[in-house]
Design a protein around this motif. Structure first.
Motif: not given
Length: 288
Positions: A157-159, A258-259, A277-279, A284-285
């Motif tokens: 999970v990114l956000r 968003l994953v 890199v994504a994790a 906030a990015d």
């Protein structure tokens, strides 16, 4: 000896100040200080003389600086030679609707910096495939949204993203600051194509099959169905809208995350690198 810690040490030595080195490394000062202290403990030697104005290398520190810079240069040459021998690699990234835009400049810049030899190709799918091509083997890794069947697929999970209902300006509910699911009973909703993941379809179409509803495959088709025909649809808050539409938050609905997603059976070095890199990016990015 950890090359990462040696890079930290070299930054402090060249900046002559822990705070400036932390800024250069894009990290907080306390963990940098702890890393340098740990290196001193490991070597059994004081590497810096510390003063209120900054730091200077000790005799032991000067020797380590000379050796560390040579070692780091050699490690860069090794990477370059291996990359050249491997040739240009390709990573296919699946995206769904607006998830490519969610990647933002930070993800692109970081991945290109760490993997300059990789040719990244983007494959966008429509709303019928929430795995953005993973299920069909068209992509290596995907930026997408939940919920969907994650059997055989790993996700990070990114956000979390709150959602709302898309309404025309002349809809009786459009003037409210928020609505609840019970307020939406009996409305006509969009429909996704037959064979769409049931979890995904239920989340975005209200949870009940509606045979008479129009079938949509893209975000724009969905928005135009609302605009032209008064159909209701769910969408992430912040979704760009054409004039005449607005999104009203629905607080009692769970968020859609968003994953970054990748197949459990086909992960390789490039996929793992992309996921790392994504994790590594903070919430906030990721653009709102």
């Amino acid at each position: 000896m950890d090359l990462r810690v040696l890079r930290y040490f070299v930054a402090v030595a060249e900046e002559r100040h822990v705070g400036r080195a932390a800024s250069r490394l894009h990290m907080a000062q306390p963990p940098l200080s702890r890393a340098v202290r740990g290196l001193e403990d490991e070597l059994g030697a004081t590497l810096f003389d510390r003063t209120p104005k900054g730091v200077t290398l000790t005799a032991a520190g000067a020797v380590l600086y000379e050796e560390a810079t040579a070692l780091l240069a050699q490690s860069a040459r090794i990477r370059d030679r291996v990359t050249a021998a491997a040739g240009t690699a390709t990573l296919v990234v699946g995206t769904l609707a607006d998830t490519a835009e969610q990647a933002g400049a930070r993800l692109v810049a970081l991945f290109r910096n760490r993997h300059p030899h990789v040719d990244v190709r983007v494959h966008e799918t429509d709303l019928a495939d929430p795995t953005a091509g993973l299920r069909t083997g068209l992509v290596d890794v995907a930026l997408t949204r939940t919920p969907f069947d994650t059997g055989g697929i790993s996700t990070h999970v990114l956000r979390p993203v709150r959602t709302g209902v898309v309404l025309r300006d002349d809809d009786p509910l459009s003037g409210r600051p928020s609505v609840f699911s019970a307020d939406l009973a009996g409305r006509r909703w969009i429909r996704l194509p037959d064979g769409t993941d049931p979890l995904w379809a239920a989340y975005w179409t209200g949870g009940e099959p509606r045979e008479a509803a129009p079938v949509v495959r893209t975000i724009q088709e969905c928005l135009q169905a609302v605009l032209w025909n008064g159909i209701s649809a769910f969408a992430p808050l912040g979704q760009p809208l054409p004039p005449g539409l607005r999104i009203v938050p629905v607080p009692d609905r769970p968020p859609s995350d968003l994953v970054v997603a990748w197949p459990k059976s086909r992960g390789g070095p490039l996929v793992r690198g992309f996921v790392r890199v994504a994790a590594s990016l903070g919430r906030a990015d990721w653009t709102q």
